[in-house]
Design a protein around this motif. Structure first.
Motif, PDB file in Angstrom:
ATOM      1  N   TYR A 332       6.253 118.159  51.915  1.00 35.59           N
ATOM      2  CA  TYR A 332       5.772 118.908  53.073  1.00 35.59           C
ATOM      3  C   TYR A 332       6.094 118.146  54.343  1.00 35.59           C
ATOM      4  O   TYR A 332       5.990 116.927  54.389  1.00 35.59           O
ATOM      5  N   ASP A 386      -6.896 127.057  58.115  1.00 37.18           N
ATOM      6  CA  ASP A 386      -6.961 125.631  57.830  1.00 37.18           C
ATOM      7  C   ASP A 386      -6.484 125.439  56.401  1.00 37.18           C
ATOM      8  O   ASP A 386      -6.948 126.143  55.498  1.00 37.18           O
ATOM      9  N   VAL A 387      -5.577 124.523  56.206  1.00 34.36           N
ATOM     10  CA  VAL A 387      -5.048 124.331  54.849  1.00 34.36           C
ATOM     11  C   VAL A 387      -5.216 122.866  54.456  1.00 34.36           C
ATOM     12  O   VAL A 387      -5.434 122.007  55.312  1.00 34.36           O
ATOM     13  N   SER A 388      -5.094 122.625  53.167  1.00 29.68           N
ATOM     14  CA  SER A 388      -5.146 121.231  52.758  1.00 29.68           C
ATOM     15  C   SER A 388      -4.074 120.963  51.713  1.00 29.68           C
ATOM     16  O   SER A 388      -3.746 121.818  50.891  1.00 29.68           O
ATOM     17  N   LEU A 389      -3.477 119.798  51.822  1.00 26.24           N
ATOM     18  CA  LEU A 389      -2.480 119.360  50.852  1.00 26.24           C
ATOM     19  C   LEU A 389      -3.171 118.319  49.980  1.00 26.24           C
ATOM     20  O   LEU A 389      -3.643 117.295  50.488  1.00 26.24           O
TER      21      LEU A 389
ATOM     22  N   MET B   1      -7.683 126.413  52.163  1.00 25.80           N
ATOM     23  CA  MET B   1      -6.870 126.739  50.978  1.00 25.80           C
ATOM     24  C   MET B   1      -5.842 125.638  50.715  1.00 25.80           C
ATOM     25  O   MET B   1      -5.301 125.076  51.641  1.00 25.80           O
ATOM     26  N   ASP B   2      -5.584 125.382  49.463  1.00 24.13           N
ATOM     27  CA  ASP B   2      -4.581 124.365  49.126  1.00 24.13           C
ATOM     28  C   ASP B   2      -3.173 124.954  49.190  1.00 24.13           C
ATOM     29  O   ASP B   2      -2.980 126.119  48.918  1.00 24.13           O
ATOM     30  N   TYR B   3      -2.267 124.123  49.507  1.00 29.62           N
ATOM     31  CA  TYR B   3      -0.864 124.489  49.344  1.00 29.62           C
ATOM     32  C   TYR B   3      -0.476 124.183  47.911  1.00 29.62           C
ATOM     33  O   TYR B   3      -0.694 123.087  47.422  1.00 29.62           O
ATOM     34  N   LYS B   4       0.109 125.165  47.209  1.00 24.67           N
ATOM     35  CA  LYS B   4       0.584 124.947  45.845  1.00 24.67           C
ATOM     36  C   LYS B   4       2.002 125.500  45.747  1.00 24.67           C
ATOM     37  O   LYS B   4       2.290 126.573  46.278  1.00 24.67           O
ATOM     38  N   ALA B  53       2.766 128.983  50.735  1.00 21.84           N
ATOM     39  CA  ALA B  53       1.418 128.442  50.567  1.00 21.84           C
ATOM     40  C   ALA B  53       0.877 128.725  49.175  1.00 21.84           C
ATOM     41  O   ALA B  53      -0.203 128.272  48.820  1.00 21.84           O
TER      42      ALA B  53
END
Lengths: 736, 201
Positions: A332, A386-389, B1-4, B53
């Motif tokens: 990413y 809002d996203v999380s890796l 939300m997670d990135y997958k 995403a």
């Protein structure tokens, strides 16, 4: 006794507009007895006539025709002092002639210009080029053996120069030696490429004209272009004609990102420089998930306010390193804006093709947490959420570059004389802002380093003269000058090498480099009248003048760019050029015929910078703008060369007002001589004392910024000032 | 939300032209170009982001992936050369293969349209609308066709639909007017379908 001839042109409508018999009489009264006219002065017959006269012994020639900025080839005669009086642009094209009064004003305008030109010609000498004592040093010294420095050295050597290449590390290469691979450089831009460093170093080592000093730095630099003496830390002493400083960059200190991006909280948070090293050492195995954070401290007022122009490209490239080992890895790139100009766009595209995911964030930094496996939370503005890796093996902070150059800001203006306390306070302030280390250790009166503008990058009119520093003969190249990527740094090195060679040739010929290329005049000091006031040594934008123990100025003409700022500064008026002096312009002003008050014809002079304002005036005239025929333009080399005595002379001889047209000043200055316009503005703010002494209104002197693109505002400016003068009323000194 | 990344990989591999969206730089030209943008919740650009995403459910159930009218403007204008419409049709087809119908009406119309082509080798402009309306039964079909009356009248005004088209023998239900070589066409279509299914499988 000089033989003077004047030629007047009747072409371009001049013949119908002006009374040539009267003009001839005016010239006669001003010492030019021989006046010839031609239907078209730039015709082959007329040019042949002028040439024949010059060959026959005429050594001072006045050409009353068009502006000195046009037809330079036609009227570029050798062997005589040429003065071109712009009867076309500054008289016929710009003055209205609708009735007899206006026609009379126009004739008076032409006559005044011819009077001024006659005076100027009288005071002008043919310049004799300055010659350095002893042999001119022709070697080019390159300081810094990174991509820019190596390519500069190679280019200079291939162009026939002896080159000394000094590198502080034990090996050449700079950051290029620290790189694992380059991004795709050649079509179809799909593969990572070798850095090519070994081949480059082999080429340098194989070139007999290049002498490499590794593990060395510069202890001391003395002298001037064509005659630098440089002492190295290894005991060697070199003689060089010009210097290229290609000292590269240092990464932005990541410790400063401890708060914003949790740097230091986990060994898994690294910078792009550290990541490159990991790649070079083969430590990238086992990465399944990784995130790059762009603008880590860049374009942020609290860290580096500027864009470093290479981090986007590098992150695209480094993401390909990960994909090279593990094509299935999740990669990413969290960015604010991807900035990949020119071919870098291909690297961005290739990274995308390989499946790298680009996530656009807003101004706030992502939150990074965890120790072994990291989590990065950010706002994804394109997803609007809002996203999380999660489960990241590594987070790479793409930090920017800082120039590897000590900050040296100069006093914004000179404080001395009356207010000693203020001067001291300012000096302290400047001292605190400046770094106390040095790269070149210049033995210059104005300090050991290249003056810098914002952010510590050495600067001198970035747009027009990119490689110039404010120290003539010393050029900067590569990332020390501005952030750039490797391919640009290579080209930059080559460009600087060409400039360095030019500077040596100019020192040899005794003429100026940019922007007055080829100018053979230089300032001469009538030392017996010097009062050691230090203004010239302080104010010279180029550090030309050193000082002896008694504060006497010691000029170095090959460092000089011939702007005349010293001439404007000198209160004793002891500095002059062969063809430009306080006396010359002062006499021209006095040459203007000032009508009596009851004639109601005011007179205004406009001292105009010949780099930008004068071309703008010419263009305005060519565009058909008309303005008051009561204004007389006097070209000056730089507004900084305007000596206050001219203003006093003008006002005491009955001139009603003085306009000064110069370049933009301030941080985004356009002045060709950096602070000439700034200095003029400061000096004019002090002119009020003179005006008060003469019991005159402050409105009579006005400084305006006129850029080369301002042709459309010239007429408005002039006519506005004429209204002011009308309101203030005539100068009471008329007729004295 | 997670990135997958799982769903993105699924799309790259299994959806027709799916891998082309990798180079999308999110400029939004497709969204500002699309004539049906105001009817969409997710523009093409946004669909690609959702794929990246990993939002499988949101993408495959989105009616927007079945809204494309194949005008080709987005494909022409995309600065990265992504065949947007191919991906859209690919996504719609892939959703159906996964047992998801993103947009009921489009799917119905498509099946009638497709049956016509497969059965006779041509599209009959009188029969397709009738079959489409009657797909829900007689009463519902009449209601639907009355609801679409303004469209029908507009088509008649433009002479795209003529009353005589509905008078036998111009019309026959089921359609009987087949092209020459219908068997060969069907074999070609069967083969194409098998190839597509293998990719989506």
């Amino acid at each position: 006794m000089a033989k003077k001839i004047a030629y007047l042109c009747k072409g371009c409508g001049l013949g119908e507009a002006l009374d040539f018999d009267a003009l001839t009489d005016v010239l006669g009264e001003n010492g030019i007895k021989e006046v010839k006219d031609a239907e078209v002065l730039c015709s082959p017959e007329a040019l042949a006539m002028i040439k024949a006269d010059i060959d026959g012994g005429a050594d001072k020639v006045l050409l009353g025709a068009c502006s000195a900025r046009v037809k330079t080839d036609e009227f570029g005669f050798d062997g005589a002092v040429i003065e071109r009086c712009s009867l076309r642009e500054q008289v016929v094209w710009c003055s209205p002639a609708d009735d007899d009064t206006q026609k009379e004003d126009r004739q008076m305008l032409a006559e005044d210009y011819l009077r001024m030109s006659a005076v100027k010609l009288d005071k002008c000498e043919k310049p004799v080029p300055f010659q350095l004592e002893g042999e001119v040093a022709k070697a080019v010294l390159v300081v810094g053996g990174g991509p820019a420095g190596m390519n500069a050295a190679l280019a200079a050597a291939e162009a026939g120069s002896q080159v000394f290449l000094v590198e502080k590390e034990a090996v050449l290469g700079g950051f290029q030696a620290k790189m694992y691979k380059l991004g795709p450089q050649t079509p179809p831009y799909r593969e990572l490429e070798d850095t090519g460093l070994d081949a480059l170093i082999a080429k340098i080592n194989g070139n007999e004209a290049i002498k490499v000093f590794t593990g060395a730095s510069v202890d001391k630099t003395e002298g001037a272009p064509g005659n630098f003496t440089v002492a190295l830390s290894n005991g060697e002493t070199l003689r060089a004609g010009a210097i290229i400083q290609a000292t590269g960059w240092v990464p932005y200190d990541p410790e400063k990102l401890a708060g914003d991006l949790a740097y230091g909280s986990s060994p898994k948070i690294v910078t792009n420089v550290q990541f490159e090293q990991m790649a070079k050492e083969g430590k990238l195995a086992g990465i399944n998930s990784i995130a790059f954070v762009q603008c880590a401290g860049s374009r942020d007022a609290n860290h580096l306010p500027y864009c470093s122009a290479f981090c986007c490209l590098v992150s695209c490239k480094q993401s390909m390193f990960v994909k090279e080992i593990n094509p299935e890895a999740s990669v990413y790139v969290v960015y604010k804006d991807i900035r990949t100009p020119s071919q870098s766009e291909e690297v961005y595209r290739e990274a995308q093709r390989q499946g790298v995911i680009f996530i656009r964030r807003d101004e706030t930094y992502p939150t990074i947490s965890g120790s072994d496996k990291l989590t990065l939370k950010t706002k994804d503005v394109l997803l609007g959420e809002d996203v999380s890796l999660e489960e990241l093996d590594l987070v790479v902070l793409a930090t920017g570059m800082k120039p590897n150059n000590p900050v040296m800001v100069e006093a914004p203006l000179v404080a001395f004389g009356e207010d000693q306390d203020a001067a001291k306070a300012l000096a302290e302030q400047i001292k605190a802002a400046n770094d106390d280390w040095s790269i070149l250790n210049l033995q210059y009166r104005q300090g050991p380093n290249l003056p810098s503008l914002k952010y510590g990058m050495p600067d001198s009119h970035f747009i027009c003269f990119p490689y110039e520093s404010r120290r003539t003969g010393i050029y900067t190249a590569g990332t020390v000058r501005r952030p750039m990527r490797l391919t640009q740094a290579k080209d930059d090195g080559i460009g600087a090498a060409m400039k360095a060679i030019q500077a040596i040739r100019a020192a040899e010929a005794g003429c100026a480099v940019h922007p007055r290329s080829g100018d053979e005049s230089y300032p001469e000091f009538a030392m017996q009248r010097c009062t050691q006031c230090k203004r010239c040594t302080e104010e010279c934008p180029f550090g030309t003048i050193n000082e002896d123990e008694k504060a006497n100025p010691l000029p170095n003409p090959t460092r000089c760019r011939r702007c005349g700022v010293c001439m404007g500064a000198c209160p004793e008026r002891i500095i002059s050029f062969k063809n430009y002096s306080v006396d010359m312009i002062g006499s021209m002003i006095k040459g203007i015929n000032v009508p009596e008050e009851d004639e109601e014809k005011p007179r205004v002079i406009c001292l105009a910078c010949e780099n930008d304002a004068l071309p703008a005036i010419d263009m305005a005239a060519a565009k058909g703008y008309k303005w008051s025929p009561y204004v007389r333009f006097i070209p000056v080399r730089c507004l900084g060369s305007v000596n206050l005595v001219w203003i006093a002379d003008a006002l005491s001889s009955g001139i009603d007002g003085v306009m000064l047209f110069g370049c933009r000043r301030g941080d985004d200055y356009q002045c060709h001589f950096i602070k000439g316009s700034e200095l003029a503005n400061v000096r004019m703010s002090k002119v009020s004392e003179t005006l008060t002494r003469l019991v005159l209104e402050a409105e009579r002197v006005q400084v305006s910024e006129v850029g080369i693109t301002d042709a459309d505002k010239v007429a408005e400016l002039i006519n506005g000032f004429m209204e002011t003068i009308e309101n203030v009323g005539p100068n009471p000194y008329k007729g004295f | 939300m997670d990135y997958k990344q799982d769903f993105a990989k699924e799309v790259y591999e299994k959806v027709d032209s799916g891998a082309e969206i990798k180079v999308c730089m999110q400029c939004g030209v497709c969204a500002s170009t699309c004539p049906l943008r105001e009817h969409m919740k997710y523009s093409p650009r946004k669909i690609w982001t959702l794929i990246r995403a990993g939002r499988r459910q949101e993408v495959l159930t989105s009616p927007d992936i079945m809204l494309c009218t194949s005008c080709y403007t987005c494909k022409v204008r995309c600065p990265r050369g992504i065949p947007v419409i191919d991906v859209m049709h690919g996504l719609a087809s892939y959703a159906l293969s996964q047992g998801i119908t993103p947009r009921e009406e489009t799917a119905k119309f498509g099946s009638v349209f497709w049956a016509g082509i497969y059965g006779t080798g041509r599209v009959d402009e009188a029969i397709v609308p009738i079959q489409y309306c009657l797909k829900d039964g007689l009463v519902a079909g009449l209601k639907k066709s009355l609801g679409m009356m303004d469209i029908g009248l507009s088509l008649m005004k433009a002479k795209r639909l003529k009353p005589k088209m509905f008078i036998p023998p111009n019309i026959a239900i089921p359609p009987s007017h087949k092209i020459k070589g219908i068997k060969e066409l069907q074999r070609m279509l069967d083969k194409a379908k098998a190839l597509g299914a293998r990719k989506e499988g």
